[in-house]
Write a protein that holds these residues in place. Structure first.
Motif, PDB file in Angstrom:
ATOM      1  N   ASP A 286      -3.068   5.086  -0.810  1.00  0.00           N
ATOM      2  CA  ASP A 286      -4.118   4.222  -0.273  1.00  0.00           C
ATOM      3  C   ASP A 286      -4.576   4.696   1.105  1.00  0.00           C
ATOM      4  O   ASP A 286      -5.740   4.541   1.466  1.00  0.00           O
ATOM      5  N   ARG A 287      -3.650   5.232   1.871  1.00  0.00           N
ATOM      6  CA  ARG A 287      -3.960   5.728   3.212  1.00  0.00           C
ATOM      7  C   ARG A 287      -3.252   7.064   3.398  1.00  0.00           C
ATOM      8  O   ARG A 287      -2.064   7.187   3.132  1.00  0.00           O
ATOM      9  N   ILE A 288      -3.985   8.061   3.871  1.00  0.00           N
ATOM     10  CA  ILE A 288      -3.419   9.383   4.120  1.00  0.00           C
ATOM     11  C   ILE A 288      -3.587   9.703   5.596  1.00  0.00           C
ATOM     12  O   ILE A 288      -4.715   9.702   6.114  1.00  0.00           O
ATOM     13  N   VAL A 289      -2.486   9.940   6.279  1.00  0.00           N
ATOM     14  CA  VAL A 289      -2.525  10.333   7.684  1.00  0.00           C
ATOM     15  C   VAL A 289      -2.598  11.854   7.700  1.00  0.00           C
ATOM     16  O   VAL A 289      -1.587  12.546   7.634  1.00  0.00           O
ATOM     17  N   GLU A 290      -3.811  12.374   7.792  1.00  0.00           N
ATOM     18  CA  GLU A 290      -4.107  13.787   7.576  1.00  0.00           C
ATOM     19  C   GLU A 290      -4.070  14.557   8.902  1.00  0.00           C
ATOM     20  O   GLU A 290      -5.005  14.516   9.689  1.00  0.00           O
ATOM     21  N   VAL A 291      -2.950  15.237   9.133  1.00  0.00           N
ATOM     22  CA  VAL A 291      -2.772  15.988  10.381  1.00  0.00           C
ATOM     23  C   VAL A 291      -3.004  17.481  10.213  1.00  0.00           C
ATOM     24  O   VAL A 291      -3.113  18.213  11.189  1.00  0.00           O
ATOM     25  N   GLY A 292      -3.073  17.958   8.983  1.00  0.00           N
ATOM     26  CA  GLY A 292      -3.133  19.397   8.748  1.00  0.00           C
ATOM     27  C   GLY A 292      -4.517  19.989   8.841  1.00  0.00           C
ATOM     28  O   GLY A 292      -4.695  21.151   9.182  1.00  0.00           O
ATOM     29  N   GLY A 293      -5.541  19.208   8.506  1.00  0.00           N
ATOM     30  CA  GLY A 293      -6.895  19.715   8.567  1.00  0.00           C
ATOM     31  C   GLY A 293      -7.203  20.697   7.450  1.00  0.00           C
ATOM     32  O   GLY A 293      -6.910  20.429   6.274  1.00  0.00           O
ATOM     33  N   PRO A 294      -7.800  21.846   7.770  1.00  0.00           N
ATOM     34  CA  PRO A 294      -8.223  22.791   6.734  1.00  0.00           C
ATOM     35  C   PRO A 294      -7.097  23.233   5.803  1.00  0.00           C
ATOM     36  O   PRO A 294      -7.340  23.513   4.635  1.00  0.00           O
ATOM     37  N   GLY A 295      -5.874  23.264   6.316  1.00  0.00           N
ATOM     38  CA  GLY A 295      -4.765  23.740   5.503  1.00  0.00           C
ATOM     39  C   GLY A 295      -4.264  22.746   4.475  1.00  0.00           C
ATOM     40  O   GLY A 295      -3.561  23.127   3.540  1.00  0.00           O
TER      41      GLY A 295
ATOM     42  N   ASP B 294       0.838  -1.200   0.000  1.00  0.00           N
ATOM     43  CA  ASP B 294       0.000   0.000   0.000  1.00  0.00           C
ATOM     44  C   ASP B 294       0.872   1.250   0.000  1.00  0.00           C
ATOM     45  O   ASP B 294       2.020   1.226   0.477  1.00  0.00           O
ATOM     46  N   VAL B 295       0.319   2.342  -0.506  1.00  0.00           N
ATOM     47  CA  VAL B 295       0.997   3.631  -0.467  1.00  0.00           C
ATOM     48  C   VAL B 295       0.410   4.440   0.686  1.00  0.00           C
ATOM     49  O   VAL B 295      -0.807   4.663   0.743  1.00  0.00           O
ATOM     50  N   VAL B 296       1.265   4.857   1.600  1.00  0.00           N
ATOM     51  CA  VAL B 296       0.857   5.669   2.752  1.00  0.00           C
ATOM     52  C   VAL B 296       1.450   7.059   2.602  1.00  0.00           C
ATOM     53  O   VAL B 296       2.655   7.201   2.364  1.00  0.00           O
ATOM     54  N   LEU B 297       0.607   8.079   2.738  1.00  0.00           N
ATOM     55  CA  LEU B 297       1.051   9.465   2.676  1.00  0.00           C
ATOM     56  C   LEU B 297       1.038  10.067   4.071  1.00  0.00           C
ATOM     57  O   LEU B 297       0.026  10.003   4.779  1.00  0.00           O
ATOM     58  N   THR B 298       2.171  10.634   4.475  1.00  0.00           N
ATOM     59  CA  THR B 298       2.263  11.353   5.746  1.00  0.00           C
ATOM     60  C   THR B 298       2.565  12.817   5.470  1.00  0.00           C
ATOM     61  O   THR B 298       3.202  13.149   4.468  1.00  0.00           O
ATOM     62  N   LEU B 299       2.118  13.686   6.377  1.00  0.00           N
ATOM     63  CA  LEU B 299       2.253  15.120   6.176  1.00  0.00           C
ATOM     64  C   LEU B 299       3.110  15.738   7.277  1.00  0.00           C
ATOM     65  O   LEU B 299       2.789  15.630   8.460  1.00  0.00           O
TER      66      LEU B 299
ATOM     67  N   GLY C  11      -3.008  22.959  10.447  1.00  0.00           N
ATOM     68  CA  GLY C  11      -3.318  24.091   9.585  1.00  0.00           C
ATOM     69  C   GLY C  11      -4.716  24.581   9.907  1.00  0.00           C
ATOM     70  O   GLY C  11      -5.695  23.875   9.663  1.00  0.00           O
ATOM     71  N   ARG C  12      -4.839  25.773  10.453  1.00  0.00           N
ATOM     72  CA  ARG C  12      -6.122  26.224  10.979  1.00  0.00           C
ATOM     73  C   ARG C  12      -7.039  26.828   9.921  1.00  0.00           C
ATOM     74  O   ARG C  12      -8.213  27.083  10.175  1.00  0.00           O
ATOM     75  N   SER C  13      -6.512  27.119   8.736  1.00  0.00           N
ATOM     76  CA  SER C  13      -7.346  27.693   7.689  1.00  0.00           C
ATOM     77  C   SER C  13      -6.916  27.131   6.339  1.00  0.00           C
ATOM     78  O   SER C  13      -5.802  26.636   6.174  1.00  0.00           O
ATOM     79  N   GLY C  14      -7.817  27.212   5.365  1.00  0.00           N
ATOM     80  CA  GLY C  14      -7.515  26.711   4.033  1.00  0.00           C
ATOM     81  C   GLY C  14      -8.734  26.843   3.153  1.00  0.00           C
ATOM     82  O   GLY C  14      -9.803  27.288   3.597  1.00  0.00           O
ATOM     83  N   PRO C  15      -8.608  26.448   1.901  1.00  0.00           N
ATOM     84  CA  PRO C  15      -9.734  26.562   0.981  1.00  0.00           C
ATOM     85  C   PRO C  15     -10.865  25.625   1.379  1.00  0.00           C
ATOM     86  O   PRO C  15     -10.628  24.559   1.957  1.00  0.00           O
ATOM     87  N   PRO C  16     -12.107  26.001   1.112  1.00  0.00           N
ATOM     88  CA  PRO C  16     -13.230  25.110   1.428  1.00  0.00           C
ATOM     89  C   PRO C  16     -13.170  23.838   0.597  1.00  0.00           C
ATOM     90  O   PRO C  16     -12.645  23.825  -0.522  1.00  0.00           O
TER      91      PRO C  16
END
Length: 329
Positions: free
Chosen positions: A222-231, A153-158, A254-259
């Motif tokens: 395949d799996r994204i460990v999404e820690v940034g949130g809105p950003g 699997d492909v894992v994406l970390t931020l 990331g406290r702000s970002g595009p909708p």
């Protein structure tokens, strides 16, 4: 005993009586604690709170049992332990009444803590107290985020926060291919040393979601460990491609970002799963895994108990690579 409590946005050291373990409780001599992003948010008044003000901060600790209350059967004096992030979540679905350390009940930045025996797990002798203190939040979060990941699997970390660094190491141990993002060549080199197969500089490449697709031949993660949130979430959707990836939604650094565009989410086919760190069962599963496939927690710096303020400043500077630890020894 010495403890720290927040006062007007800063830590103040105080002397308080050493607690006595009540029935079903264990008295732990705290040997080390580690810092997480939520600890900064709580100290700065930027995190929801369910308890009274002035609670002892910090959610993660390792120590040794020095006394037990009546009826305790899980631990005895001298046992090495770490805490469970959610002390009342044993297994299954997280209870609605769960309260966190530092924002719902007193945390671990103290020399001693008396807690229910069910809120602790055994720490293997192969791990130091400093290493053990890095596990309850960041490592368990990474562990539950990767549930079901298979070899290939492909894992994406931020980025290079605690969760992401554990996710890189745990994903590699599972046989996954790891794509990581970061902001500098120096951090990219360290991620490669930890096992990342591809590292993308998100400053030089703002459309890093497409870069993930390009680096995987159009497949995406395949799996994204999404820690940034809105950003970061919009780019994570791009990185997911269209093959039904899972996005493990961890945080909101990331406290702000595009909708988020509904059609982008729909076309991606991605499943979004909110991660609440994990239960005691998850913590025990992780420790059993580490006993067979050990990894070494990445520790940036270790500070003395008297220098706790400097540890928080080091962590807040975002210059660290790895966990910032405070030791009470």
């Amino acid at each position: 005993m010495r403890v720290y409590r927040p006062q007007s946005g800063r830590l103040v050291q105080r002397e308080e009586p050493t607690p006595e373990p009540r029935r079903g409780e264990v008295l732990v001599r705290v040997r080390a604690v580690s810092l997480n992003y939520r600890d900064l948010l709580i100290l700065n008044g930027d995190h929801f709170a369910t308890g009274s003000g002035g609670l002892i901060p910090v959610s993660d600790a390792a120590g040794e049992v020095v006394a037990v209350g009546e009826g305790v059967t899980r631990f005895a004096g001298g046992d090495r332990v770490i805490n469970v992030f959610h002390p009342d979540w044993i297994a299954g679905r997280m209870p609605d009444t769960a309260m966190g350390y530092g924002n719902g009940r007193d945390g671990w930045l103290a020399e001693y803590r008396a807690v229910p025996e069910h809120a602790l797990v055994a720490l293997a002798d192969s791990l130091t107290f400093e290493q053990g203190a890095t596990l309850p939040c960041a490592a368990v979060t990474a562990w539950t985020s990767l549930d079901g990941v298979r070899p290939g699997d492909v894992v994406l970390t931020l980025g290079t926060g605690g969760v992401s660094l554990f996710a890189v190491q745990l994903a590699k141990a599972r046989g996954a291919r790891v794509v990581a993002t970061t902001s500098s060549a120096a951090k990219a080199a360290k991620l490669t040393e930890l096992g990342a197969d591809t590292v993308i500089d998100y400053v030089a490449t703002p459309e890093w979601g497409k870069a993930v697709l390009d680096s995987t031949g159009g497949r995406g993660a395949d799996r994204i460990v999404e820690v940034g949130g809105p950003g970061t979430f919009t780019q994570s959707l791009v990185a997911a491609g269209t093959h039904h990836a899972e996005i493990a939604l961890v945080g909101f650094v990331g406290r702000s970002g595009p909708p988020v565009d509904f059609m982008d989410l729909f076309r991606s086919g991605a499943t979004v799963r909110k991660i609440w760190v994990g239960s005691r069962e998850d913590t025990e599963d992780l420790l059993r895994w580490l006993a067979v496939w050990p990894i070494e927690p990445v520790i940036d710096s270790v500070h003395s108990f008297e220098d706790a303020g400097a540890a928080f400043r080091r962590f807040e500077s975002q210059e660290n690579f790895g966990k910032v630890v405070i030791t009470t020894a």
